[in-house]
Scaffold this motif. Structure first.
Motif, short mmCIF file in Angstrom:
data_model
loop_
_atom_site.label_atom_id
_atom_site.label_comp_id
_atom_site.label_asym_id
_atom_site.label_seq_id
_atom_site.Cartn_x
_atom_site.Cartn_y
_atom_site.Cartn_z
N MET A 27 0.47 -1.60 -0.05
CA MET A 27 0.15 -0.17 0.00
C MET A 27 0.91 1.15 -0.39
N GLU A 28 0.42 2.05 -0.77
CA GLU A 28 1.01 3.24 -0.57
C GLU A 28 0.13 5.04 -0.46
N VAL A 29 0.13 5.28 0.53
CA VAL A 29 -0.62 6.34 0.34
C VAL A 29 0.03 8.22 -0.29
N VAL A 30 -1.02 8.07 -1.38
CA VAL A 30 -0.55 9.38 -2.41
C VAL A 30 -1.19 10.30 -2.62
N GLY A 31 -1.86 10.76 -1.05
CA GLY A 31 -3.16 12.06 -0.85
C GLY A 31 -3.58 11.80 0.77
N LYS A 32 -3.31 13.06 0.45
CA LYS A 32 -4.11 13.84 2.10
C LYS A 32 -4.78 14.71 2.02
N ALA A 33 -5.88 14.87 2.67
CA ALA A 33 -7.01 15.91 2.30
C ALA A 33 -7.65 16.95 4.16
N ASP A 73 -13.69 4.71 -10.95
CA ASP A 73 -12.62 3.77 -10.50
C ASP A 73 -12.56 3.27 -9.22
N SER A 74 -12.15 5.15 -8.23
CA SER A 74 -11.85 4.67 -7.23
C SER A 74 -13.09 4.59 -5.84
N LYS A 75 -12.51 2.75 -4.99
CA LYS A 75 -13.33 2.84 -4.16
C LYS A 75 -13.08 2.89 -3.23
N VAL A 76 -14.58 3.31 -2.79
CA VAL A 76 -14.47 4.64 -1.52
C VAL A 76 -15.03 3.59 -0.45
N ILE A 77 -14.24 4.03 1.04
CA ILE A 77 -14.68 3.58 1.80
C ILE A 77 -15.10 4.48 3.27
N ILE A 78 -15.38 4.36 3.86
CA ILE A 78 -16.02 5.50 4.96
C ILE A 78 -15.70 4.74 6.28
N LEU A 79 -14.48 6.46 6.78
CA LEU A 79 -14.36 5.25 8.28
C LEU A 79 -14.93 6.72 8.96
N ILE A 113 -9.05 -3.22 3.39
CA ILE A 113 -8.81 -2.55 2.02
C ILE A 113 -8.42 -3.86 0.97
N ARG A 114 -7.92 -4.52 1.61
CA ARG A 114 -7.22 -5.78 0.33
C ARG A 114 -8.43 -6.49 -0.62
N ASP A 115 -10.07 -6.81 1.25
CA ASP A 115 -10.80 -7.17 0.93
C ASP A 115 -11.75 -6.84 -1.17
N ILE A 116 -11.50 -5.37 -0.30
CA ILE A 116 -12.69 -4.28 -0.83
C ILE A 116 -11.63 -4.31 -2.09
N MET A 117 -10.69 -4.26 -3.09
CA MET A 117 -9.44 -4.67 -3.60
C MET A 117 -10.30 -5.75 -4.43
N GLY A 119 -12.94 -7.49 -4.40
CA GLY A 119 -13.96 -7.45 -4.52
C GLY A 119 -15.23 -7.76 -3.80
N LYS A 120 -15.03 -7.49 -2.48
CA LYS A 120 -15.76 -7.39 -1.53
C LYS A 120 -16.03 -6.59 -0.93
N ARG A 121 -17.52 -6.38 -0.68
CA ARG A 121 -18.31 -5.08 0.55
C ARG A 121 -18.05 -5.43 1.55
N ILE A 122 -17.05 -4.40 2.82
CA ILE A 122 -16.94 -4.67 3.84
C ILE A 122 -18.04 -3.16 4.88
N TYR A 123 -18.88 -3.97 5.60
CA TYR A 123 -19.71 -3.07 6.19
C TYR A 123 -19.61 -3.71 7.19
N ALA A 124 -19.50 -2.16 8.62
CA ALA A 124 -19.46 -2.54 10.24
C ALA A 124 -20.71 -2.84 10.73
N PRO A 125 -20.66 -4.36 11.81
CA PRO A 125 -21.83 -5.14 11.91
C PRO A 125 -22.84 -4.92 12.35
N GLU A 126 -22.32 -3.55 13.21
CA GLU A 126 -23.31 -3.20 13.67
C GLU A 126 -24.19 -1.92 13.04
N LEU A 127 -23.10 -1.98 12.35
CA LEU A 127 -24.43 -1.11 10.87
C LEU A 127 -25.41 -2.05 10.64
N MET A 128 -25.48 -3.06 9.96
CA MET A 128 -26.03 -4.15 9.33
C MET A 128 -27.02 -4.17 10.29
#
Length: 199
Positions: A27-33, A73-79, A113-117, A119-128
């Protein structure tokens, strides 16, 4: 190499996340906002694989930015610290691939991040659990009226803006209070904000 842009308005957390992810071999962080607008600019510039986004940031929120990135094409992950079902439902509509809570262990983020790359979707269980229980009971028109109330408009101003009679607006407001089971407009606004129902 998985390229990542991070958007987080708390500088210390932004730095820590960047350092943690850069320690991963793949992994490489290419930008911070620090807000949604900066995130969009960095995504256009770097075309990263993943954009990790906080929700509540100044200017443009993470959800607004995610909605604008829906067709890229960027996959968005909400944290986020917020496990509000309204936010989660809006994130799902925006096509986010992951929705994680900040109190998760840090090593979990890299594996997500690896799982999402892959093709999986990952959501915090308490939200489901919340998703199925917390639908906004208001109609589109009622939501519109409540948002104008939250913007500080009075009954007459809302009537003018929506081309309605003041009596009709009053009826909408009493229906809103009844549906949300609250005593007044302030409570209705507070509850809708807490559940993440406002746009």
């Amino acid at each position: 190499m998985i390229q990542i842009v991070i958007a987080e308005d708390q500088q210390m957390l932004l730095g820590a996340l960047g350092s943690l992810l850069n320690l991963e071999d793949d992994m490489e962080v290419v930008g911070k906002a620090t807000n949604g607008e900066e995130a969009l600019t960095l995504v256009q510039k770097h075309q990263p694989d993943v954009c990790i986004m906080d929700i509540e940031m100044p200017g443009m929120t993470g959800l607004e930015a995610a909605e604008k990135l829906k067709d890229t094409d960027s996959k968005v992950i909400i944290l986020t610290t917020f496990s509000r079902s309204g936010y989660f439902q809006r994130a799902l509509k925006a096509g986010v691939k992951g929705y994680l809570l900040k109190d998760s262990p840090s090593e979990e983020l890299a594996s997500c991040i690896r799982d999402i790359m892959s093709g999986k979707r990952i959501y915090a269980p308490e939200l489901m659990d919340d998703v199925y229980s917390e639908e906004n009971p208001l109609t589109e028109r009622e939501k519109e009226v409540l948002e104008l109330v939250a913007d500080g408009l009075n009954t007459k101003e809302i009537a003018d803006q929506l081309s309605l009679k003041t009596g009709t607006v009053r009826n909408y407001i009493s229906t809103i209070l009844e549906k949300l089971d609250v005593k007044n407009r302030i409570e209705a606004i507070t509850q809708s904000k807490e559940k993440g129902w406002f746009k």
